[in-house]
Design an enzyme around this catalytic site. Structure first.
Site, PDB file in Angstrom:
ATOM      1  N   LEU A  73       0.880  -1.168   0.000  1.00 51.54           N
ATOM      2  CA  LEU A  73       0.000   0.000   0.000  1.00 51.54           C
ATOM      3  C   LEU A  73       0.916   1.217   0.000  1.00 51.54           C
ATOM      4  CD1 LEU A  73      -2.640  -0.934   2.766  1.00 51.54           C
ATOM      5  CD2 LEU A  73      -2.999  -0.969   0.303  1.00 51.54           C
ATOM      6  N   ASP A  74       0.503   2.296  -0.651  1.00 51.82           N
ATOM      7  CA  ASP A  74       1.301   3.517  -0.630  1.00 51.82           C
ATOM      8  C   ASP A  74       1.465   3.982   0.819  1.00 51.82           C
ATOM      9  OD1 ASP A  74       1.369   3.502  -3.395  1.00 51.82           O
ATOM     10  OD2 ASP A  74      -0.370   4.807  -3.602  1.00 51.82           O
ATOM     11  N   LYS A  75       2.518   4.740   1.069  1.00 54.54           N
ATOM     12  CA  LYS A  75       2.847   5.201   2.424  1.00 54.54           C
ATOM     13  C   LYS A  75       1.631   5.783   3.156  1.00 54.54           C
ATOM     14  CE  LYS A  75       5.459   8.724   4.878  1.00 54.54           C
ATOM     15  NZ  LYS A  75       6.125  10.026   4.743  1.00 54.54           N
TER      16      LYS A  75
END
Length: 242
Positions: A73-75
């Protein structure tokens, strides 16, 4: 202290919210702000560092800098993730992602009022021809990408959506929504340059994740409630709409 050689992953006692665990898999609820694995600008303090602290055996699964990690998942995206705990689970989950038998739903808040109650985006995606950090529909060699959406609620100038990506391309939801003219609110890369009000972060949350258990063959589904920071945004959007 002598710093570790570059590329060596060290265990770090970073707290993790575990939704489920057994001998084969760990399902976590990733908070916003936690980077999944080391990369440019993030040598430590990642989910990977936390995993090898809490589950040392994971260090030997998959590749060294991404122990047990089969998707990301993106940050600043929060929500459900699964991690492999054994080589068998790793192989099984990687295969499930490739065959698209892992089902995911996200909750996203997009700019504008989305007129269709539901729909699908299928623009192929790849690296931006000039800005390599970005993903674009104008890539030189784009790959198939498919995203379904369903409107959950419409506010004054935003729309709450349930989003189901069929493929798992980098930044897929963000680029598809932006290309459709409805960028995700709070998106620093693909969003509006100037937003009329402040948002704590990108409003994107991985709400459910469903996969076949590598050991039992049973389909398991896990969910993560909307975090308080995003719940607060919904309340504000509701107030703003009335």
């Amino acid at each position: 202290e002598v710093p570790p050689p570059e590329g060596v992953l060290l265990p770090e006692d970073i707290p993790l919210k575990i939704i489920y665990q057994d001998a084969e898999v760990i399902v976590i609820d990733k908070p916003a702000g936690l980077v999944v694995h080391p990369g440019a600008g993030h040598a430590a303090g990642t989910l990977a560092n936390a995993l090898i602290h809490h589950f040392p055996e994971v260090a030997l699964i998959g590749c060294e800098e991404r122990p047990g990690i089969v998707h990301r998942l993106d940050k600043d995206t929060s929500g459900v993730m699964v991690v492999a705990r054994t080589p068998r689970a790793f192989e099984s989950l990687v295969g499930q992602f490739e065959k698209r038998v892992v089902w995911k739903t996200y909750i996203g808040l997009a700019w504008g009022r989305v007129s269709a109650a539901e729909g699908k985006f299928s623009w192929p995606l790849g690296r931006h021809p000039k800005e390599g950090q970005k993903i674009s529909i104008h890539a030189r060699s784009p790959k198939k990408a498919e995203t379904f959406f369903q409107v959950q609620r419409t506010f004054a100038d935003t729309t709450l959506l349930e989003i189901r990506p069929v493929t798992g391309r980098t930044h897929q939801i963000r680029v598809h929504m932006a290309t459709a003219g409805h960028p995700i609110v709070g998106d620093p890369i693909y969003g509006r340059k100037k937003e009329p009000r402040e948002f704590p972060r990108i409003f994107l949350h991985a709400q459910t994740l469903s996969f076949i258990h590598p050991g039992t063959g049973e389909r398991l589904t896990f969910a993560s409630p909307l975090p308080p920071d995003l719940e607060a945004v919904i309340k504000r959007e509701l107030a703003f709409s009335t």
